[in-house]
Design an enzyme around this catalytic site. Structure first.
Site, PDB file in Angstrom:
ATOM      1  N   HIS A   1      32.486  44.978  71.815  1.00 16.27           N
ATOM      2  CA  HIS A   1      32.495  43.707  72.564  1.00 16.27           C
ATOM      3  C   HIS A   1      33.187  42.603  71.742  1.00 16.27           C
ATOM      4  CE1 HIS A   1      30.312  41.601  76.081  1.00 16.27           C
ATOM      5  NE2 HIS A   1      31.335  40.858  75.697  1.00 16.27           N
TER       6      HIS A   1
ATOM      7  N   ARG B   1      32.696  44.070  81.805  1.00 19.80           N
ATOM      8  CA  ARG B   1      31.265  44.335  81.684  1.00 19.80           C
ATOM      9  C   ARG B   1      31.010  45.837  81.826  1.00 19.80           C
ATOM     10  NH1 ARG B   1      30.759  40.248  79.407  1.00 19.80           N
ATOM     11  NH2 ARG B   1      29.492  38.442  79.960  1.00 19.80           N
TER      12      ARG B   1
HETATM   13  C1  GLV Z   1      31.537  37.395  76.800  1.00 19.69           C
HETATM   14  O1  GLV Z   1      31.316  38.524  77.112  1.00 19.69           O
HETATM   15  C2  GLV Z   1      31.538  36.291  77.710  1.00 19.69           C
HETATM   16  O2  GLV Z   1      31.093  36.465  78.851  1.00 19.69           O
HETATM   17  O3  GLV Z   1      31.966  35.190  77.328  1.00 19.69           O
END
Ligand code: GLV
Length: 308
Positions: A272, A220
């Site tokens: 991401h 994160r």
């Molecule tokens: C992606 O970031 C998740 O938390 O699955």
């Protein structure tokens, strides 16, 4: 049983769930539905959660529950189940191994040398002398730690409470964290986004890493104090304490185009993509949860106050 799905590929989920649960009625959030029993969602709009406050359970179609817990439409007491690994661990382990070899085999340096047409070989540091730290030993962190250990690197893992994992040196608590940081050449951050983990990677923790260490963050964005990270990297054309960082997650996504992170040559930015939720394995977990709920059985739910 009536289930409503909200995720980018909701139509695929709807078809797959309908096939696995022929007795159920499965809807997507594009449809207007009177009332439902359960929600299966990834980053739903607040309005959807408010409209379906009658849901008896919510399945988070991802591993991190931070976005859902921060959603103003989330009802106070509805039980939440999250995906646990569900194939994401394997994808994220691949991502981390790529990032690890990128530095351990000097691909970053060779890329830079190529700009100068410079033919110069660097001596390989043996994997056995390249200690890797994994912060966060949940389902995904554990899988990543094990894959990296299996690839031949010594691995140190860290979690808030004590854990034991075969083949991994496990650390915990504040002292354990600093002990680990002082000994790893590459640090991987796979902690959830909670008030406790906010900016855990800051000037102090970065300064504890050995000179020339590198960072990989498929977790994160909130884990990292970005200005401390840029300071640790130093001048774009110079050399800082921190050799490089591979970053997949950011506090604001998409990463704004004016962020200085885009432009630092020793940062590798990905959008991401480290661990997209694979439908197959995730589907098994969702079906299992719905069947258990349907039969009135207990299902492990997240701890809202811990944030994971
Ligand atoms: C992606 O970031 C998740 O938390 O699955």
């Amino acid at each position: 049983m009536r289930i409503l799905v909200h995720i980018d590929d909701a139509a695929d989920w709807q078809a797959a769930l309908q096939e696995r649960l022929p007795q159920a009625e499965v809807f997507t959030s594009d449809q207007t539905v009177e009332s439902i029993d359960y929600l299966a969602v990834w980053k739903p709009p607040a309005e959807l959660l408010e409209r379906h406050a009658e849901a008896r359970g919510i399945i988070n179609l991802g591993a991190g529950v931070d976005a859902l817990l921060g959603n103003p439409g989330l009802p106070a007491d509805t039980p939440i189940v999250k995906l646990r690994d569900a194939g994401m661990g394997e994808l994220i382990a691949d991502y981390c191994l790529y990032g690890l070899f990128h530095v351990q085999r000097d691909f970053d340096r060779y890329r830079e040398q190529q700009d100068r047409a410079e033919w110069r070989e660097h001596q390989v540091i043996d994997k056995r002398d390249w200690s890797v730290g994994v912060l966060g030993l949940g389902a995904i962190g554990r899988h990543v730690a094990e894959r990296i250990a299996a690839a031949g690197f010594p691995v140190r893992g860290w979690s808030r409470s004590p854990k034991t994992l075969e083949g991994i040196s496990c650390h915990h608590g504040e002292d354990g964290l600093y002990d680990l940081l002082g000994q790893v050449r590459t640090l991987i951050t796979l902690l959830p986004n909670t008030p406790e983990t906010y900016h855990l990677i800051n000037a102090k923790t970065l300064a504890t890493l050995p000179e020339g260490a590198s960072l990989i963050n498929p977790g994160r964005g909130t884990l990292i104090d970005e200005s401390a990270l840029l300071d640790a990297l130093g001048e774009p054309n110079g050399q800082g304490r921190l050799r490089s960082a591979l970053l997949d997650a950011f506090p604001e996504e998409p990463l704004p185009s004016d962020s200085p992170l885009w432009r630092h040559p020793r940062l590798l930015i990905t959008p991401h993509m480290a661990g997209p939720t694979p439908l197959g394995a995730a589907l098994d977990q969702v079906v299992e949860t719905l069947e258990a709920w349907g039969a009135g059985r207990e299902v492990p739910t997240i701890d809202r106050s811990a944030g994971y």
